[in-house]
Enzyme design. Structure first.
Site, PDB file in Angstrom:
ATOM      1  N   MET A  78       0.809  -1.218   0.000  1.00  0.00           N
ATOM      2  CA  MET A  78       0.000   0.000   0.000  1.00  0.00           C
ATOM      3  C   MET A  78       0.846   1.272   0.000  1.00  0.00           C
ATOM      4  SD  MET A  78      -2.998  -1.031   2.729  1.00  0.00           S
ATOM      5  CE  MET A  78      -3.994   0.424   2.342  1.00  0.00           C
ATOM      6  N   HIS A  79       0.193   2.386  -0.283  1.00  0.00           N
ATOM      7  CA  HIS A  79       0.687   3.743  -0.030  1.00  0.00           C
ATOM      8  C   HIS A  79       1.816   4.225  -0.939  1.00  0.00           C
ATOM      9  CE1 HIS A  79      -1.587   3.009   3.573  1.00  0.00           C
ATOM     10  NE2 HIS A  79      -0.670   2.222   4.102  1.00  0.00           N
ATOM     11  N   ASP A 237      -2.833  -4.963  -0.160  1.00  0.00           N
ATOM     12  CA  ASP A 237      -2.403  -6.286   0.289  1.00  0.00           C
ATOM     13  C   ASP A 237      -3.136  -6.760   1.535  1.00  0.00           C
ATOM     14  OD1 ASP A 237      -1.132  -4.427   1.937  1.00  0.00           O
ATOM     15  OD2 ASP A 237       0.889  -5.163   1.546  1.00  0.00           O
TER      16      ASP A 237
END
Length: 495
Positions: A78-79, A237
């Site tokens: 992520m991110h 995820d």
């Protein structure tokens, strides 16, 4: 029909081939470099991701009937900030989820913009790993590169873009950007203004189980697949891992012991009082969830074994830690090797051993490492409980879940049952399940989970060990507050 699940991780991409009943036919893993240009920074080259993903798909499907492959679903770290220019070229290495360079930008968002406003606009406060602080960092530190940005996407969305040419994301992953109005499931106009970007630079948002398109003809030819293969929007995820462990629907929980550690609690509806120390995100099934994330989990064990002890025999040393030692260790470890996110939100925090004496052994220190991760997860659980959420048990997945000792430690620290699922490849399995839903194999994510997830065991807490860990946890929770200002003084210049 068969479905490909892709887990785009921090150290490797893992791919699975699943049939319509949930059986895994084959698995492939391919690694790529991870770069640390400065202390606390973490970057990767998106081109490396797609090169290894494409090679992995060809390897995965080499011995099967490729005509039987109907869909692909991607789960991803992520991110991470992936920025493309007007020619669809990557502008700079992706800044990853565990990168701590945005301390100043995070502080600006939380103090000058204000946490109350952030919660109103996004349902979350700012954390250093989120995408919005990274954009502000680029705007402040790399203005010439920032001005070239035409497309902003997340890591797994880059893979999907390369596969389909469709500029898309899903709600679960978009939730972690601090650019999404989570409650109303739309981009936040106010956050776009604060970050100096436009909606045109952001992808269209889909539910995780929706198809975004099919393979580009040239990509299909390269991979040896049909152009009609559908690509699902996919998921973050953690959301995909929850799907892959059957953590769909209220009253459930999933713990992931991967490079990072997470406590994932699905919710059937949005609550206005959410947000803050835990993340309030959209789930891959279209509902919501609360997420506690600790930045270093199994990576703590790997670091201590390989970097400090220079020993790759993980099992043997754990076998030397007897059960009677559980809940009685005099050594404590703060697992903040990359700073920390939930619930302390501190890029200056660092991994720390306390309580060592002349008779401390390497087994004591390893036990402290495993316990420190468990205590950090307990910190997240306590926040969820304060939100009024009751968690009675949890599934658990990730590389760390292969350690029976670690499972026993965590079950007793949390004082609840941990359920093991047959398929341990949580995010990749979840990705394949989302692909199956996107192709109409199942009517919903929940229906898919009900049909394919199997459990294989339960680890239960022991009352006496849990009582010992309760006392240990009450000591552990005093350590970070005592060291917070020390960390700031020692390490602020590195952030």
């Amino acid at each position: 029909m068969n479905y490909i699940g892709i887990d785009l991780g921090t150290s490797a991409v893992k791919l699975i081939l699943m049939d319509e009943t949930g059986n895994i036919l084959k698995m492939v893993s391919r690694t790529y470099p991870l770069f640390f240009p400065r202390p606390g920074w973490a970057e990767q080259n998106p081109e490396d991701w797609f090169r290894e993903t494409a090679a992995g798909i060809k390897e995965l499907t080499a011995d099967c009937s490729r005509e039987e492959i109907a869909g692909i679903g991607t789960a991803g770290q992520m991110h991470g900030l992936v920025a493309l220019d007007e020619n669809d070229k990557v502008i700079r290495p992706a800044i990853l989820w565990n990168d701590g360079r945005t301390a100043e930008e995070t502080e600006y968002l939380n103090t000058q913009i204000g946490q109350e406003k952030l919660l109103q606009d996004t349902s979350n406060i700012a954390f250093a790993g989120f995408t919005a602080p990274k954009l502000l960092w680029m705007k402040n530190r790399e203005p010439e590169l920032f001005a070239k940005i035409r497309k902003i996407m997340l890591p797994k969305d880059y893979i999907n873009y390369c596969l389909t040419g469709v500029f898309a994301t899903d709600y679960s992953d978009a939730s972690g950007t601090l650019l999404l109005d989570v409650k109303n499931k739309r981009w936040s106009e106010e956050m776009l203004r604060i970050c100096g970007i436009t909606k045109k630079q952001l992808p269209e948002i889909f539910e995780s189980y929706e198809p975004i398109g099919t393979l580009k003809p040239e990509i299909a030819q390269t991979l040896g697949l049909k152009p009609q293969v559908k690509v699902a929007a996919g998921a973050a995820d953690n959301a995909a891992a929850a799907v892959g462990t059957g953590t769909v629907g209220a009253g459930k929980c999933n713990i992931s012991l991967g490079t990072s550690g997470t406590l994932f609690v699905p919710c059937s509806h949005y609550e206005a009082e959410w947000g803050g120390a835990l993340h309030a995100f959209v789930h891959a099934d279209g509902n919501y969830h609360l997420l506690g994330c600790i930045l270093s989990a199994a990576s703590c064990n790997k670091w201590f074994m390989e970097q400090i002890l220079q020993d790759s025999d993980f099992k043997t040393i754990q076998d030397h830690i007897p059960e009677e030692r559980l809940g009685k260790n005099n050594v404590f470890f703060l697992p903040y090797l990359m700073g920390e996110r939930s619930p302390v939100n501190d890029t200056n925090a660092r991994g720390t051993f306390l309580g060592m004496s002349m008779d401390s052994t390497r087994e004591d220190l390893l036990q402290a490492v495993l316990e420190g991760v468990g205590f950090a997860l307990r910190d997240c659980l306590e926040i969820a409980r304060k939100q009024g959420i009751r968690v009675k048990g949890s599934t658990i997945c990730g590389g760390g879940a292969k350690s029976r000792l670690w499972l026993k430690i965590i079950a007793n620290i949390l004082n609840m049952e941990l359920t093991l699922v047959k398929t341990e490849e949580g995010p990749g399995y979840g990705g394949a399940m989302l692909a199956a839903a996107a192709c109409g194999e199942y009517g919903s994510v929940a229906e898919c989970a009900a049909n394919v997830i199997e459990t294989v065991g339960i680890v239960r807490p022991d009352a006496s060990i849990a009582a010992g860990y309760e006392k240990q946890y009450q000591k552990f929770r005093k350590l970070y507050p005592a060291l917070k200002n020390v960390f700031r003084e020692l390490y602020a210049e590195q952030s």
